[in-house]
Scaffold this motif. Sequence first.
Motif, PDB file in Angstrom:
ATOM      1  N   PRO A  93       0.810  -1.232   0.000  1.00  0.00           N
ATOM      2  CA  PRO A  93       0.000   0.000   0.000  1.00  0.00           C
ATOM      3  C   PRO A  93       0.839   1.275   0.000  1.00  0.00           C
ATOM      4  N   GLN A 101      -1.821  -6.183  -1.067  1.00  0.00           N
ATOM      5  CA  GLN A 101      -3.144  -5.800  -1.548  1.00  0.00           C
ATOM      6  C   GLN A 101      -3.103  -5.809  -3.068  1.00  0.00           C
ATOM      7  N   TRP A 102      -4.277  -5.820  -3.690  1.00  0.00           N
ATOM      8  CA  TRP A 102      -4.332  -5.687  -5.144  1.00  0.00           C
ATOM      9  C   TRP A 102      -4.040  -4.252  -5.541  1.00  0.00           C
ATOM     10  N   GLY A 105      -6.051  -1.038  -4.615  1.00  0.00           N
ATOM     11  CA  GLY A 105      -6.579  -1.105  -3.268  1.00  0.00           C
ATOM     12  C   GLY A 105      -7.488  -2.276  -2.964  1.00  0.00           C
ATOM     13  N   GLY A 106      -7.657  -3.237  -3.863  1.00  0.00           N
ATOM     14  CA  GLY A 106      -8.535  -4.372  -3.611  1.00  0.00           C
ATOM     15  C   GLY A 106      -7.995  -5.310  -2.551  1.00  0.00           C
ATOM     16  N   SER A 107      -8.898  -5.888  -1.770  1.00  0.00           N
ATOM     17  CA  SER A 107      -8.526  -6.817  -0.707  1.00  0.00           C
ATOM     18  C   SER A 107      -8.646  -8.258  -1.182  1.00  0.00           C
ATOM     19  N   PHE A 108      -8.226  -9.187  -0.314  1.00  0.00           N
ATOM     20  CA  PHE A 108      -8.350 -10.610  -0.600  1.00  0.00           C
ATOM     21  C   PHE A 108      -9.619 -11.213   0.015  1.00  0.00           C
ATOM     22  N   ASP A 109     -10.488 -10.373   0.563  1.00  0.00           N
ATOM     23  CA  ASP A 109     -11.734 -10.860   1.138  1.00  0.00           C
ATOM     24  C   ASP A 109     -12.600 -11.505   0.053  1.00  0.00           C
ATOM     25  N   SER A 112     -14.597  -9.196  -2.371  1.00  0.00           N
ATOM     26  CA  SER A 112     -13.980  -8.183  -3.222  1.00  0.00           C
ATOM     27  C   SER A 112     -14.183  -8.534  -4.689  1.00  0.00           C
ATOM     28  N   SER A 115     -11.646 -11.184  -5.798  1.00  0.00           N
ATOM     29  CA  SER A 115     -11.924 -12.532  -5.301  1.00  0.00           C
ATOM     30  C   SER A 115     -13.132 -13.142  -5.992  1.00  0.00           C
ATOM     31  N   GLN A 156       0.391 -14.908   2.574  1.00  0.00           N
ATOM     32  CA  GLN A 156      -0.992 -14.456   2.708  1.00  0.00           C
ATOM     33  C   GLN A 156      -1.749 -14.592   1.387  1.00  0.00           C
ATOM     34  N   ALA A 160      -4.851 -17.104   0.769  1.00  0.00           N
ATOM     35  CA  ALA A 160      -6.151 -16.503   0.433  1.00  0.00           C
ATOM     36  C   ALA A 160      -6.822 -17.233  -0.722  1.00  0.00           C
TER      37      ALA A 160
END
Length: 356
Positions: A93, A101-102, A105-109, A112, A115, A156, A160
């Motif tokens: 970041p 992070q992507w 700003g994308g997350s691995f949740d 998202s 994902s 991580q 993920a």
Amino acid sequence: MKTSCPDPGLTSSPRTRTLRWLRRLAVAAVAAAILPISAAGAADASDAPAGTPPGSIAAAPYYYFDSYNRPDPVDIMRRTGIRWFTLAFVVAPDATTCAPQWDGGGSFDPGSAQSRAIAAIRAAGGDVIPSLGGGGVYKLGQACDSTEALAAAYQQVVDAYELKAVDLDIEGAEFADPAARQRNVAALKLLQDRNPGLKVYLTVPVFDTGFSGNGIALVDDAKAVNLDVTAWAGMAFWFGKGAIDMGDASIRAMNGMQTVVRDVYGMSDREAYRHVGLSSLAGVNEDPGEVITLQDFRQVLGYAHRHQIGRLTFWNVNRDRQCQADGSDLPDTCSGVQQSPYEYTGMVARYRQPAA
């Protein structure tokens, strides 16, 4: 083994020279808008050598989430037969935060956009190779201050998505930094040790004659820690030579890479070819006069099948379409050559690396 030539990794790329501030505005407006994802299955492309597996992991074009143009990857699978995508990019970041992070700003949740796209690709019979690094500003290889911390950040990403493979796209300041190069290969070695069977691809800038001095140093570093590199992919563009035959230049680059990998790792010629590959570009580059045509891709595809190279990819499916006649396309969203939609991707999909 050294070279005194200027290093291609220090040259700005189509990724870094795009108007990033404008892209951020566009991405903010479409934060949840990867185009509607269908559950349709993908057609198979079948002019590969007999007996080779479908959907070869060696054929995996880049898909860029932080692009102005984000087509439905499952639709691309259906149209072309491609099964694997290299997903760009996993970054830091900022300059000092060791947290993946992507890009954008994308997350691995699971919820998202990234994902959800990965889940849809897999539901359609495909899979993904996240690309670590790339041409952006902040790289985990520099933000993480130790091998262990960097390996944990990469872990991580593996956890993920339960990954079979990762790609390290190392360029720019990270590529020019000896400490970052050594930290990356040591971290990737730890990652492989902790995830048996994980494939690791390394994508690096190259000259039209093969590795640069920094590239050769990275090969030496990888060998020193016994990193099992599935394939070294040369970014065969930004040669700075203008209007040259990019098919021939790409092949010269891979031949030069093969010689270095063979000699450093003590491999046979055949084995070394299986550990090199090509990371190309669809169409017109910003480097004046440099155009990678569909015919160049056909030439490279023949080379890939003859030598059974370890990787065939390009930047990127987001720009794999003909530009509008009125010039209205946003940066890096079309190829600049006359083509059918996803014609470059369709050729990559035809590559099958036979089993060893």
